[in-house]
Design a protein around this motif. Structure first.
Motif, PDB file in Angstrom:
ATOM      1  N   ILE A   1       0.842  -1.192   0.000  1.00 24.83           N
ATOM      2  CA  ILE A   1       0.000   0.000   0.000  1.00 24.83           C
ATOM      3  C   ILE A   1       0.880   1.245   0.000  1.00 24.83           C
ATOM      4  CG2 ILE A   1      -1.855   1.234   1.194  1.00 24.83           C
ATOM      5  CD1 ILE A   1      -2.379  -1.407   2.769  1.00 24.83           C
ATOM      6  N   ASP A   2       0.598   2.176  -0.896  1.00 24.73           N
ATOM      7  CA  ASP A   2       1.313   3.450  -0.928  1.00 24.73           C
ATOM      8  C   ASP A   2       0.435   4.550  -0.344  1.00 24.73           C
ATOM      9  OD1 ASP A   2       3.561   2.358  -2.067  1.00 24.73           O
ATOM     10  OD2 ASP A   2       3.216   3.178  -4.072  1.00 24.73           O
ATOM     11  N   PHE A   3       1.079   5.451   0.376  1.00 25.03           N
ATOM     12  CA  PHE A   3       0.417   6.610   0.976  1.00 25.03           C
ATOM     13  C   PHE A   3       1.135   7.873   0.520  1.00 25.03           C
ATOM     14  CE2 PHE A   3      -0.352   3.085   3.784  1.00 25.03           C
ATOM     15  CZ  PHE A   3      -1.698   3.211   4.102  1.00 25.03           C
ATOM     16  N   ALA A   4       0.389   8.860   0.093  1.00 26.54           N
ATOM     17  CA  ALA A   4       0.961  10.144  -0.314  1.00 26.54           C
ATOM     18  C   ALA A   4       1.065  11.030   0.924  1.00 26.54           C
ATOM     19  CB  ALA A   4       0.095  10.802  -1.383  1.00 26.54           C
ATOM     20  N   VAL A   5       2.018  10.691   1.784  1.00 25.23           N
ATOM     21  CA  VAL A   5       2.218  11.422   3.037  1.00 25.23           C
ATOM     22  C   VAL A   5       3.718  11.615   3.278  1.00 25.23           C
ATOM     23  CG1 VAL A   5       0.079  10.592   4.128  1.00 25.23           C
ATOM     24  CG2 VAL A   5       2.190   9.282   4.417  1.00 25.23           C
ATOM     25  N   HIS A   6       4.057  12.603   4.085  1.00 28.65           N
ATOM     26  CA  HIS A   6       5.452  12.848   4.458  1.00 28.65           C
ATOM     27  C   HIS A   6       5.835  12.094   5.724  1.00 28.65           C
ATOM     28  CE1 HIS A   6       4.981  16.026   1.559  1.00 28.65           C
ATOM     29  NE2 HIS A   6       6.280  16.268   1.632  1.00 28.65           N
ATOM     30  N   SER A   7       4.834  11.739   6.508  1.00 28.38           N
ATOM     31  CA  SER A   7       5.062  11.107   7.799  1.00 28.38           C
ATOM     32  C   SER A   7       3.988  10.047   8.016  1.00 28.38           C
ATOM     33  CB  SER A   7       4.986  12.175   8.892  1.00 28.38           C
ATOM     34  OG  SER A   7       4.844  11.583  10.149  1.00 28.38           O
ATOM     35  N   TRP A   8       4.368   8.979   8.710  1.00 34.31           N
ATOM     36  CA  TRP A   8       3.402   7.919   9.001  1.00 34.31           C
ATOM     37  C   TRP A   8       2.272   8.422   9.889  1.00 34.31           C
ATOM     38  CZ3 TRP A   8       3.134   3.998   5.997  1.00 34.31           C
ATOM     39  CH2 TRP A   8       4.272   3.505   5.372  1.00 34.31           C
ATOM     40  N   THR A   9       2.500   9.483  10.629  1.00 38.69           N
ATOM     41  CA  THR A   9       1.433  10.010  11.476  1.00 38.69           C
ATOM     42  C   THR A   9       0.284  10.583  10.649  1.00 38.69           C
ATOM     43  OG1 THR A   9       2.564  12.135  11.683  1.00 38.69           O
ATOM     44  CG2 THR A   9       2.967  10.512  13.423  1.00 38.69           C
ATOM     45  N   ALA A  10       0.550  10.900   9.382  1.00 38.42           N
ATOM     46  CA  ALA A  10      -0.493  11.436   8.499  1.00 38.42           C
ATOM     47  C   ALA A  10      -1.289  10.333   7.794  1.00 38.42           C
ATOM     48  CB  ALA A  10       0.122  12.376   7.470  1.00 38.42           C
ATOM     49  N   MET A  11      -0.905   9.073   7.993  1.00 39.34           N
ATOM     50  CA  MET A  11      -1.601   7.945   7.366  1.00 39.34           C
ATOM     51  C   MET A  11      -3.010   7.844   7.946  1.00 39.34           C
ATOM     52  SD  MET A  11      -0.531   3.900   7.568  1.00 39.34           S
ATOM     53  CE  MET A  11      -0.550   3.887   9.355  1.00 39.34           C
ATOM     54  N   LYS A  12      -3.994   7.852   7.071  1.00 41.69           N
ATOM     55  CA  LYS A  12      -5.393   7.769   7.494  1.00 41.69           C
ATOM     56  C   LYS A  12      -6.047   6.535   6.872  1.00 41.69           C
ATOM     57  CE  LYS A  12      -5.287  11.837   9.477  1.00 41.69           C
ATOM     58  NZ  LYS A  12      -4.525  11.774  10.682  1.00 41.69           N
ATOM     59  N   ARG A  13      -7.060   6.059   7.524  1.00 44.26           N
ATOM     60  CA  ARG A  13      -7.824   4.923   6.986  1.00 44.26           C
ATOM     61  C   ARG A  13      -8.482   5.325   5.667  1.00 44.26           C
ATOM     62  NH1 ARG A  13      -9.189   0.744  11.306  1.00 44.26           N
ATOM     63  NH2 ARG A  13      -7.542   1.227  12.765  1.00 44.26           N
ATOM     64  N   GLY A  14      -8.443   4.414   4.711  1.00 43.54           N
ATOM     65  CA  GLY A  14      -9.047   4.647   3.408  1.00 43.54           C
ATOM     66  C   GLY A  14      -8.222   5.521   2.483  1.00 43.54           C
ATOM     67  N   SER A  15      -7.036   5.941   2.916  1.00 41.62           N
ATOM     68  CA  SER A  15      -6.230   6.856   2.098  1.00 41.62           C
ATOM     69  C   SER A  15      -5.120   6.163   1.322  1.00 41.62           C
ATOM     70  CB  SER A  15      -5.611   7.951   2.976  1.00 41.62           C
ATOM     71  OG  SER A  15      -4.638   7.397   3.849  1.00 41.62           O
ATOM     72  N   GLY A  16      -4.943   4.886   1.536  1.00 44.45           N
ATOM     73  CA  GLY A  16      -3.867   4.159   0.865  1.00 44.45           C
ATOM     74  C   GLY A  16      -4.264   3.650  -0.502  1.00 44.45           C
TER      75      GLY A  16
END
Length: 175
Positions: free
Chosen positions: A140-155
């Motif tokens: 799963i890829d996330f368009a975030v700079h930090s893992w703290t910005a990872m949200k459900r349904g955003s990957g």
């Protein structure tokens, strides 16, 4: 910036002794073959984690060792008792404390499958994704700079595979 998360359920473990300590259960032959196949697939696809967060149960450690043996690179393996039968929220919390760009988590169902389902915006078109069998692996890829910005349904689900996709359905000789 993109962060990549690889979620892996441990490979098939032995139930030869139904009274054995669950934490100490080991992989059976099919599980060993499955973990090696997933590791080979990850290597072929270039899915190499910087850090592997792994439950401290024997079967998850064995899964990690067999997968990492197939990968070139020096992924840091970190065992965590918090990941042993952890709730999905706990898995997410553990991930959010990380700084590496590519993280693999090797843990247990139902939580590893639940978090995979919760994190992807659109699930892969694979009949086994919802039940997440042993050694199932989601990238799963996330368009975030930090893992703290990872949200459900955003990957974004980049890939999903189960060992049977790689080694076929005749595992009877491995049990």
């Amino acid at each position: 910036m993109t962060k990549r998360l690889i979620l892996i359920r441990h490979a098939k473990s032995s139930w030869d002794d139904p009274f054995a300590d669950d934490h100490a259960r080991t992989l059976n032959k099919r599980g060993q073959a499955s973990a090696q196949a997933i590791g080979g697939w990850m290597a072929e696809q270039g899915y190499t984690p910087d850090t592997v967060l792994c439950s401290d149960a024997t079967r998850t450690r064995q899964t990690a060792d067999l997968i990492l043996a197939q990968l070139s690179g020096a992924a840091k393996l970190r065992l965590s008792g918090m990941l042993y039968h952890a709730a999905p929220d706990t898995i997410q919390e553990v991930i959010q404390h990380e700084t590496a760009d590519t993280i693999a988590v090797i843990a247990h169902n139902p939580s590893i499958g639940m978090i995979a389902n919760a994190l992807v915006g659109t699930p892969p078109n694979h009949r086994r994704f919802s039940d997440y069998p042993t050694c199932a692996t989601t990238v799963i890829d996330f368009a975030v700079h930090s893992w703290t910005a990872m949200k459900r349904g955003s990957g974004k689900c980049v890939d999903f595979i189960v060992p049977r996709d790689l080694i076929g359905t005749n595992g009877s000789d491995l049990d």
